[in-house]
Write a protein that holds these residues in place. Structure first.
Motif, PDB file in Angstrom:
ATOM      1  N   UNK A 442       0.870  -1.202  -0.117  1.00 40.08           N
ATOM      2  CA  UNK A 442       0.088   0.134   0.125  1.00 40.08           C
ATOM      3  C   UNK A 442       0.868   1.257  -0.005  1.00 40.08           C
ATOM      4  N   UNK A 443       2.012   1.317   0.787  1.00 40.99           N
ATOM      5  CA  UNK A 443       2.887   2.425   0.880  1.00 40.99           C
ATOM      6  C   UNK A 443       3.435   2.576  -0.615  1.00 40.99           C
ATOM      7  N   UNK A 444       3.960   1.358  -1.159  1.00 43.44           N
ATOM      8  CA  UNK A 444       4.413   1.666  -2.483  1.00 43.44           C
ATOM      9  C   UNK A 444       3.564   2.137  -3.676  1.00 43.44           C
ATOM     10  N   UNK A 445       2.374   1.966  -3.577  1.00 45.45           N
ATOM     11  CA  UNK A 445       1.179   2.400  -4.244  1.00 45.45           C
ATOM     12  C   UNK A 445       0.910   3.919  -4.196  1.00 45.45           C
ATOM     13  N   UNK A 446       1.091   4.336  -2.826  1.00 42.31           N
ATOM     14  CA  UNK A 446       0.947   5.765  -2.617  1.00 42.31           C
ATOM     15  C   UNK A 446       2.064   6.492  -2.988  1.00 42.31           C
ATOM     16  N   UNK A 447       3.445   6.084  -2.957  1.00 46.50           N
ATOM     17  CA  UNK A 447       4.521   6.516  -3.217  1.00 46.50           C
ATOM     18  C   UNK A 447       4.549   6.599  -5.001  1.00 46.50           C
ATOM     19  N   UNK A 448       4.125   5.567  -5.602  1.00 47.54           N
ATOM     20  CA  UNK A 448       4.183   5.618  -7.092  1.00 47.54           C
ATOM     21  C   UNK A 448       2.897   6.559  -7.429  1.00 47.54           C
ATOM     22  N   UNK A 449       1.954   6.582  -6.886  1.00 50.59           N
ATOM     23  CA  UNK A 449       0.836   7.808  -6.932  1.00 50.59           C
ATOM     24  C   UNK A 449       1.334   9.083  -7.267  1.00 50.59           C
ATOM     25  N   UNK A 450       2.177   9.314  -6.152  1.00 46.04           N
ATOM     26  CA  UNK A 450       2.621  10.891  -6.044  1.00 46.04           C
ATOM     27  C   UNK A 450       3.761  11.086  -7.265  1.00 46.04           C
ATOM     28  N   UNK A 451       4.515   9.991  -7.370  1.00 47.27           N
ATOM     29  CA  UNK A 451       5.558  10.111  -8.292  1.00 47.27           C
ATOM     30  C   UNK A 451       5.046  10.458  -9.849  1.00 47.27           C
ATOM     31  N   UNK A 452       3.970   9.497 -10.143  1.00 49.31           N
ATOM     32  CA  UNK A 452       3.361   9.840 -11.357  1.00 49.31           C
ATOM     33  C   UNK A 452       2.635  10.998 -11.584  1.00 49.31           C
ATOM     34  N   UNK A 453       1.949  11.487 -10.368  1.00 47.66           N
ATOM     35  CA  UNK A 453       1.425  12.920 -10.621  1.00 47.66           C
ATOM     36  C   UNK A 453       2.544  14.046 -10.600  1.00 47.66           C
ATOM     37  N   UNK A 454       3.581  13.823 -10.092  1.00 47.21           N
ATOM     38  CA  UNK A 454       4.613  14.856 -10.342  1.00 47.21           C
ATOM     39  C   UNK A 454       5.262  14.654 -11.728  1.00 47.21           C
ATOM     40  N   UNK A 455       5.395  13.647 -12.313  1.00 47.79           N
ATOM     41  CA  UNK A 455       5.632  13.434 -13.830  1.00 47.79           C
ATOM     42  C   UNK A 455       4.713  14.410 -14.737  1.00 47.79           C
ATOM     43  N   UNK A 456       3.476  13.801 -14.458  1.00 49.00           N
ATOM     44  CA  UNK A 456       2.439  14.391 -15.365  1.00 49.00           C
ATOM     45  C   UNK A 456       2.177  15.930 -14.987  1.00 49.00           C
ATOM     46  N   UNK A 457       2.629  16.413 -13.983  1.00 46.88           N
ATOM     47  CA  UNK A 457       2.422  17.842 -13.731  1.00 46.88           C
ATOM     48  C   UNK A 457       3.565  18.481 -14.343  1.00 46.88           C
ATOM     49  N   UNK A 458       4.725  17.838 -14.429  1.00 44.08           N
ATOM     50  CA  UNK A 458       5.945  18.472 -15.023  1.00 44.08           C
ATOM     51  C   UNK A 458       5.575  18.280 -16.673  1.00 44.08           C
ATOM     52  N   UNK A 459       5.074  17.591 -17.155  1.00 43.41           N
ATOM     53  CA  UNK A 459       4.767  17.155 -18.563  1.00 43.41           C
ATOM     54  C   UNK A 459       3.641  18.266 -19.048  1.00 43.41           C
ATOM     55  N   UNK A 460       2.599  18.668 -18.282  1.00 47.76           N
ATOM     56  CA  UNK A 460       1.705  19.523 -18.598  1.00 47.76           C
ATOM     57  C   UNK A 460       1.800  20.904 -18.142  1.00 47.76           C
ATOM     58  N   UNK A 461       3.077  21.141 -17.599  1.00 52.58           N
ATOM     59  CA  UNK A 461       3.444  22.613 -17.154  1.00 52.58           C
ATOM     60  C   UNK A 461       3.259  23.366 -18.438  1.00 52.58           C
ATOM     61  N   UNK A 462       2.417  24.434 -18.383  1.00 46.65           N
ATOM     62  CA  UNK A 462       2.262  25.429 -19.563  1.00 46.65           C
ATOM     63  C   UNK A 462       1.199  25.075 -20.578  1.00 46.65           C
ATOM     64  N   UNK A 463       0.680  23.890 -20.358  1.00 46.65           N
ATOM     65  CA  UNK A 463      -0.321  23.387 -21.289  1.00 46.65           C
ATOM     66  C   UNK A 463      -1.843  23.393 -20.546  1.00 46.65           C
ATOM     67  N   UNK A 464      -1.829  23.734 -19.404  1.00 44.85           N
ATOM     68  CA  UNK A 464      -3.147  23.863 -18.513  1.00 44.85           C
ATOM     69  C   UNK A 464      -3.009  25.000 -17.704  1.00 44.85           C
ATOM     70  N   UNK A 465      -3.697  25.643 -17.461  1.00 42.90           N
ATOM     71  CA  UNK A 465      -3.958  26.803 -16.476  1.00 42.90           C
ATOM     72  C   UNK A 465      -4.368  26.477 -15.123  1.00 42.90           C
ATOM     73  N   UNK A 466      -3.534  26.638 -14.019  1.00 42.66           N
ATOM     74  CA  UNK A 466      -3.916  26.246 -12.774  1.00 42.66           C
ATOM     75  C   UNK A 466      -5.121  26.978 -12.063  1.00 42.66           C
TER      76      UNK A 466
END
Length: 541
Positions: A442-466
């Motif tokens: 469960x801890x591994x899944x939680x960590x992976x969840x935040x890592x993937x979010x950080x990656x997608x957040x970086x990828x979409x930076x500038x493509x969406x408006x917060x």
């Protein structure tokens, strides 16, 4: 980026749908007379479209946005111009890669699935046109071009849903989808007119630049447009209360279900993400979107547990996931919604294409165990561990409740689900080592969840408006409400799975019938458009 490469990217992304349009415009008679050739052309065009999308993604590498116009025609009323062109940013290349890949897989699967059908060629023709429409939608650089592709996707899909015209349920569900889509089309076109009247442009790059520079309150025209976009997105993604059509289109061939659930139904979330520069300014529209998504996922998640058909259960699952996705968009978690969209599309395409194997697996011998009833202590432990784990992992990634409460709430939801599943598995095994392994996973899944979010957040930076400050006040109410709804949903699921009782049996029966919401929609449709069932009955007679 070198000028030659900048001009190369639009050509690549435009090549993907253009090739499919050429193949799809084959006359139906010719397609049916040479079905194997039509199938090979469909598959070849789909894989070439994916190769083009892959090359565009490698060239883009999440760089700045690029727009390119091939043709432009000014429109009256100073609302901008209709143009044929592309708009390429990170959202474009991610969606282009995803849909072209799923389309290629579905096309290959359909060749064997429809082999021997007298209308196999016609099926591949409309499958190719549907793929061409959704890819055109993704790469469109103009709002009016976007809307035309949006309508074309629905009309081409309608031909696939009506593939078995002799089946009354297939015709009825296709008509439900047709009506819902036309209401969504009218909402989107009205929103486009309001946007053009206010900003005097229909080009995505110009709209985004002007919205990024906007200060103060959102103009009334754009406020109304954002609400209309919510309506259109909700109808496209089969949200409450007009969700019944998605459940009943299971009469269509399995490749259609796979393409619909893994690609087309995601267009609602894609619309919101694409229009985030406008949506993020409207707290009212975002709150409405979040509430619609929350209500839909709550209903669909409970109904899904009672279904006995694999494809119907998967359809309710899609409705719930679309609700969750729109909830994430409504909370301003665009990067998380995009991650969810990609993961759900790949998972759901595999689930539908492997649904026959799922039946075989269900028939296989399994270890049976007796339910111990409602375990309140186990549930409390799961919730406590999930909350603490998410807060800890989030803090390690620099995410706090004060700064990003919506992200913490989403992480808590995932941790609750995983912890509950793992604790149930540990309970069956009945030893402390299994419990520790479950918690570790469960801890591994939680960590992976935040890592993937950080990656997608970086990828979409500038493509969406917060979200802007004006649109964030509703989160203080919606975020706790979302967590409470998921906790309540977990309690209800445990109650449904617990030992039998009269209350539980009555609830199970009503949920099995979807709380009869679609029954009333069907009755209303039969009054407005009664032809499908009448024609089917006359044919049977």
């Amino acid at each position: 980026m070198p000028p030659t490469l900048s001009s190369f990217i639009p050509a690549l992304v435009l090549f993907a749908p253009a090739l499919l349009w050429v193949v799809g415009l084959t006359p139906a008679g010719l397609a049916n007379s040479r079905p194997r050739l039509m199938a090979r052309m469909n598959i070849g065009a789909a894989w070439l479209a994916f190769a083009s999308a892959l090359a565009a993604a490698l060239a883009q590498l999440f760089d700045t946005a690029h727009s390119w116009t091939l043709f432009s025609l000014p429109l009256p009323g100073d609302i901008g111009a209709f143009s044929i062109g592309t708009y390429v940013n990170s959202v474009t290349v991610i969606m282009l890669l995803l849909v072209s890949f799923v389309g290629a897989i579905v096309s290959r699967y359909a060749r064997n699935y429809l082999d021997g059908d007298p209308n196999q060629g016609r099926f591949h023709k409309w499958l190719t046109l549907t793929l061409a429409s959704i890819l055109t939608l993704i790469v469109s650089g103009n709002l009016l071009m976007f809307s035309l592709a949006w309508i074309a996707t629905s009309l081409c899909l309608h031909q696939l849903l009506m593939f078995y015209r002799e089946r009354p349920t297939a015709v009825l569900s296709a008509h439900k989808k047709f009506i819902a889509s036309r209401i969504g089309d009218a909402s989107l076109l009205s929103a486009i007119f309001l946007i053009g009247s206010t900003l005097h442009t229909l080009e995505f790059d110009e709209i985004f630049a002007r919205m990024a520079a906007l200060e103060g309150t959102l103009p009334a025209g754009l406020q109304a447009a954002s609400l209309l976009i919510v309506v259109s997105a909700a109808l496209k993604s089969a949200q409450f209360p007009l969700h019944g059509w998605l459940i009943q289109v299971m009469e269509a061939p399995t490749p259609v279900s796979a393409l619909l659930h893994a690609g087309i139904v995601n267009a609602g979330a894609f619309l919101v993400i694409r229009m985030s520069p406008i949506m993020s300014h409207s707290g009212t529209a975002m709150a409405l979107l979040a509430i619609i998504g929350l209500v839909t996922l709550t209903l669909a998640s409970l109904v899904m547990l009672t279904q006995t058909s694999i494809k119907v259960s998967l359809a309710w699952s899609t409705t719930a996931q679309m609700g969750f996705m729109l909830l994430e968009c409504g909370l301003g978690l665009y990067s998380l919604a995009m991650l969810h969209l990609v993961a759900h599309s790949l998972y759901k395409a595999h689930s539908f294409l492997a649904s026959g194997s799922g039946v075989d697996a269900f028939r296989a011998p399994v270890i049976r165990y007796e339910s111990k009833g409602f375990q309140f202590g186990q549930l409390t432990l799961a919730l406590s561990i999930a909350g603490a784990m998410t807060l800890g992992v989030g803090a390690a990634f620099g995410v706090t409740w004060q700064q990003q409460p919506a992200l913490i709430a989403a992480g808590t939801i995932v941790a609750i689900a995983v912890s509950q599943l793992m604790l149930q598995a540990a309970t069956l095994l009945g030893n402390a080592a299994a419990l520790l392994r479950a918690l570790g996973l469960s801890a591994v899944v939680s960590i992976a969840y935040f890592i993937l979010h950080a990656l997608f957040d970086h990828a979409l930076h500038g493509s969406v408006l917060p979200l802007r400050d004006a649109a964030s006040s509703f989160q203080s109410v919606l975020v706790p409400l979302t967590i409470a709804a998921f906790v309540g949903l977990l309690l209800m699921q445990q109650f449904i799975k617990a030992a039998r009782s009269d209350l539980r049996d009555r609830l199970y029966l009503h949920l099995y019938n979807g709380l009869y919401i679609d029954v009333y929609i069907t009755r209303l449709l039969q009054r407005v458009w009664p032809a499908p069932l009448q024609s089917a009955q006359s044919q049977g007679a």
